[in-house]
Design a protein around this motif. Structure first.
Motif, PDB file in Angstrom:
ATOM      1  N   GLY A  35       0.820  -1.213   0.000  1.00 52.86           N
ATOM      2  CA  GLY A  35       0.000   0.000   0.000  1.00 52.86           C
ATOM      3  C   GLY A  35       0.848   1.254   0.000  1.00 52.86           C
ATOM      4  N   CYS A  36       1.878   1.273   0.824  1.00 55.48           N
ATOM      5  CA  CYS A  36       2.790   2.429   0.881  1.00 55.48           C
ATOM      6  C   CYS A  36       3.503   2.630  -0.447  1.00 55.48           C
ATOM      7  CB  CYS A  36       3.802   2.255   2.009  1.00 55.48           C
ATOM      8  SG  CYS A  36       3.084   2.329   3.670  1.00 55.48           S
ATOM      9  N   LEU A  37       3.939   1.536  -1.072  1.00 57.93           N
ATOM     10  CA  LEU A  37       4.624   1.624  -2.368  1.00 57.93           C
ATOM     11  C   LEU A  37       3.687   2.142  -3.457  1.00 57.93           C
ATOM     12  CD1 LEU A  37       6.752  -1.654  -2.385  1.00 57.93           C
ATOM     13  CD2 LEU A  37       7.587   0.692  -2.188  1.00 57.93           C
ATOM     14  N   LEU A  38       2.414   1.730  -3.423  1.00 57.57           N
ATOM     15  CA  LEU A  38       1.451   2.213  -4.412  1.00 57.57           C
ATOM     16  C   LEU A  38       1.237   3.713  -4.292  1.00 57.57           C
ATOM     17  CD1 LEU A  38      -1.276  -0.602  -4.331  1.00 57.57           C
ATOM     18  CD2 LEU A  38       0.304  -0.084  -6.206  1.00 57.57           C
ATOM     19  N   VAL A  39       1.102   4.202  -3.051  1.00 53.07           N
ATOM     20  CA  VAL A  39       0.918   5.641  -2.840  1.00 53.07           C
ATOM     21  C   VAL A  39       2.158   6.398  -3.313  1.00 53.07           C
ATOM     22  CG1 VAL A  39       0.588   7.460  -1.110  1.00 53.07           C
ATOM     23  CG2 VAL A  39      -0.707   5.324  -0.936  1.00 53.07           C
ATOM     24  N   LEU A  40       3.337   5.892  -2.994  1.00 51.00           N
ATOM     25  CA  LEU A  40       4.583   6.533  -3.411  1.00 51.00           C
ATOM     26  C   LEU A  40       4.707   6.555  -4.933  1.00 51.00           C
ATOM     27  CD1 LEU A  40       7.339   7.765  -2.714  1.00 51.00           C
ATOM     28  CD2 LEU A  40       8.252   5.443  -2.560  1.00 51.00           C
ATOM     29  N   ALA A  41       4.386   5.441  -5.585  1.00 47.35           N
ATOM     30  CA  ALA A  41       4.471   5.367  -7.047  1.00 47.35           C
ATOM     31  C   ALA A  41       3.493   6.342  -7.691  1.00 47.35           C
ATOM     32  CB  ALA A  41       4.193   3.940  -7.513  1.00 47.35           C
ATOM     33  N   HIS A  42       2.289   6.439  -7.132  1.00 49.27           N
ATOM     34  CA  HIS A  42       1.305   7.384  -7.661  1.00 49.27           C
ATOM     35  C   HIS A  42       1.805   8.823  -7.519  1.00 49.27           C
ATOM     36  CE1 HIS A  42      -2.451   9.600  -8.176  1.00 49.27           C
ATOM     37  NE2 HIS A  42      -2.204  10.166  -7.005  1.00 49.27           N
ATOM     38  N   CYS A  43       2.356   9.156  -6.359  1.00 55.92           N
ATOM     39  CA  CYS A  43       2.855  10.519  -6.130  1.00 55.92           C
ATOM     40  C   CYS A  43       3.997  10.854  -7.094  1.00 55.92           C
ATOM     41  CB  CYS A  43       3.309  10.685  -4.682  1.00 55.92           C
ATOM     42  SG  CYS A  43       1.958  10.671  -3.485  1.00 55.92           S
ATOM     43  N   MET A  44       4.860   9.893  -7.351  1.00 55.73           N
ATOM     44  CA  MET A  44       5.946  10.112  -8.314  1.00 55.73           C
ATOM     45  C   MET A  44       5.385  10.297  -9.719  1.00 55.73           C
ATOM     46  SD  MET A  44       8.756   7.380  -6.862  1.00 55.73           S
ATOM     47  CE  MET A  44       9.944   7.746  -8.154  1.00 55.73           C
ATOM     48  N   ALA A  45       4.354   9.518 -10.062  1.00 57.51           N
ATOM     49  CA  ALA A  45       3.722   9.662 -11.373  1.00 57.51           C
ATOM     50  C   ALA A  45       3.084  11.036 -11.523  1.00 57.51           C
ATOM     51  CB  ALA A  45       2.671   8.561 -11.570  1.00 57.51           C
ATOM     52  N   MET A  46       2.453  11.532 -10.453  1.00 55.81           N
ATOM     53  CA  MET A  46       1.835  12.860 -10.503  1.00 55.81           C
ATOM     54  C   MET A  46       2.882  13.965 -10.583  1.00 55.81           C
ATOM     55  SD  MET A  46      -1.333  12.270 -10.719  1.00 55.81           S
ATOM     56  CE  MET A  46      -0.747  10.871 -11.696  1.00 55.81           C
ATOM     57  N   ALA A  47       4.034  13.744  -9.951  1.00 53.98           N
ATOM     58  CA  ALA A  47       5.128  14.722 -10.060  1.00 53.98           C
ATOM     59  C   ALA A  47       5.618  14.801 -11.506  1.00 53.98           C
ATOM     60  CB  ALA A  47       6.271  14.331  -9.131  1.00 53.98           C
ATOM     61  N   VAL A  61       3.333   6.776 -16.000  1.00 54.35           N
ATOM     62  CA  VAL A  61       2.333   7.650 -15.368  1.00 54.35           C
ATOM     63  C   VAL A  61       0.958   6.987 -15.352  1.00 54.35           C
ATOM     64  CG1 VAL A  61       1.099   9.849 -15.538  1.00 54.35           C
ATOM     65  CG2 VAL A  61       3.596   9.785 -15.783  1.00 54.35           C
ATOM     66  N   PRO A  62       0.395   6.567 -16.497  1.00 55.72           N
ATOM     67  CA  PRO A  62      -0.915   5.896 -16.445  1.00 55.72           C
ATOM     68  C   PRO A  62      -0.880   4.550 -15.715  1.00 55.72           C
ATOM     69  CG  PRO A  62      -0.007   5.808 -18.666  1.00 55.72           C
ATOM     70  CD  PRO A  62       0.854   6.750 -17.886  1.00 55.72           C
ATOM     71  N   LEU A  63       0.301   3.934 -15.669  1.00 55.49           N
ATOM     72  CA  LEU A  63       0.410   2.625 -15.009  1.00 55.49           C
ATOM     73  C   LEU A  63       0.183   2.727 -13.505  1.00 55.49           C
ATOM     74  CD1 LEU A  63       1.094  -0.375 -15.601  1.00 55.49           C
ATOM     75  CD2 LEU A  63       3.469   0.180 -15.045  1.00 55.49           C
ATOM     76  N   PHE A  64       0.542   3.876 -12.893  1.00 54.86           N
ATOM     77  CA  PHE A  64       0.420   4.021 -11.440  1.00 54.86           C
ATOM     78  C   PHE A  64      -0.516   5.155 -11.019  1.00 54.86           C
ATOM     79  CE2 PHE A  64       4.527   1.885 -11.996  1.00 54.86           C
ATOM     80  CZ  PHE A  64       4.353   0.806 -11.139  1.00 54.86           C
ATOM     81  N   ASP A  65      -1.201   5.768 -11.974  1.00 54.75           N
ATOM     82  CA  ASP A  65      -2.137   6.850 -11.684  1.00 54.75           C
ATOM     83  C   ASP A  65      -3.393   6.282 -11.016  1.00 54.75           C
ATOM     84  OD1 ASP A  65      -3.863   9.000 -11.635  1.00 54.75           O
ATOM     85  OD2 ASP A  65      -3.522   9.577 -13.719  1.00 54.75           O
ATOM     86  N   PHE A  66      -3.712   6.754  -9.808  1.00 56.22           N
ATOM     87  CA  PHE A  66      -4.891   6.270  -9.089  1.00 56.22           C
ATOM     88  C   PHE A  66      -6.187   6.533  -9.852  1.00 56.22           C
ATOM     89  CE2 PHE A  66      -2.992   6.479  -4.523  1.00 56.22           C
ATOM     90  CZ  PHE A  66      -2.440   5.234  -4.714  1.00 56.22           C
ATOM     91  N   TYR A  67      -6.207   7.566 -10.676  1.00 56.42           N
ATOM     92  CA  TYR A  67      -7.456   7.926 -11.364  1.00 56.42           C
ATOM     93  C   TYR A  67      -7.736   7.002 -12.547  1.00 56.42           C
ATOM     94  CZ  TYR A  67     -11.157  10.712 -13.438  1.00 56.42           C
ATOM     95  OH  TYR A  67     -12.356  11.134 -13.951  1.00 56.42           O
TER      96      TYR A  67
END
Length: 252
Positions: A35-47, A61-67
């Motif tokens: 879960g922590c890794l998913l949030v971190l990956a999403h934040c990096m993708a958004m950056a 980016v689309p691979l780890f984007d929560f949306y």
């Protein structure tokens, strides 16, 4: 600890994986890490998307984007919901064998999580949204709460389930009653409350998904992930307290 044993039978040797409560805690700790890794990956993708101006970045980016749908976070969330459903079905079976009165309540919870697991990757909410929009017709855009169409019927279902489950929760030990309720409230607020705010924001910005929108998406998905993990932890505590001698045997 998990162990593998050989059991001789008439035609062949059967190997079994034996999993105890302590092993489930170990799996849960790994799920927290995921879960922590998913949030971190999403934040990096958004950056990369909002600060580096790269919407794709070799597909990361689309691979780890929560949306987005059909990516790594969607797959992980679907599996986690399925695991939660499995835990609940196991508790329901143990409750039935022990002669407890709340077997049906556990089964209803298990079925609910199974449905959410399917919805997570099949996106059944879009079908519900189309039905609501068709029923609302021309009045759809004039109703603020319908900014995300599926949230209204789902909210009524959640309220009905809450009334149904209330006697069951009140019969639980206080620690489980409070923490099950807290986990459920956090998940519902994330899934319906944040979703409604995001829909309203998109309407106000005429479809622009800006940084404010993505911050809401990040908060929503993060709360969903960790509210489920929080619920799982107290399910494991419940199993360890009331069914301490239970071991799961998987033959292969």
């Amino acid at each position: 600890m998990a162990e593998i044993s050989d059991i001789p039978v008439l035609r062949a040797d059967v190997r079994q994986l034996v999993v105890g409560p302590s092993d489930l805690y170990g799996v849960h700790r790994k799920l927290l890490g995921v879960g922590c890794l998913l949030v971190l990956a999403h934040c990096m993708a958004m950056a990369l998307k909002y600060y580096a101006g790269n919407d794709i970045a070799f597909g990361l980016v689309p691979l780890f984007d929560f949306y987005e749908e059909g990516n790594v976070p969607t797959y992980a969330s679907s599996l986690n919901l399925l695991l939660t459903s499995g835990l609940l079905f196991m508790i329901a079976r143990l409750a039935r064998e022990a002669g407890h009165r709340d077997v049906m309540a556990w089964r209803v919870l298990a079925a609910g999580f199974l449905f959410m697991s399917v919805d997570e990757f099949a996106d059944l909410r879009q079908i519900l949204s189309k039905v609501v929009k068709a029923l609302a017709g021309a009045h759809f855009e004039t109703v603020p709460l319908l900014s995300v169409a599926w949230t209204v019927p789902v909210a009524f279902i959640v309220i009905a389930l809450a009334f149904y489950m209330l006697p069951f929760l009140l019969r639980l030990k206080k620690v489980y009653m409070l923490n099950f309720g807290l986990a459920g409230a956090a998940f519902v607020f994330a899934a319906i409350g944040f979703e409604t705010m995001e829909g309203k924001h998109v309407l106000l910005t005429h479809g622009v998904r800006d940084i404010a929108f993505m911050l809401m998406v990040t908060a929503e998905e993060t709360m969903e992930i960790f509210s489920i993990l929080y619920f799982q932890y107290f399910l494991l505590r419940y199993i360890n307290e009331y069914h301490r001698g239970v071991y799961l045997r998987v033959s292969y």
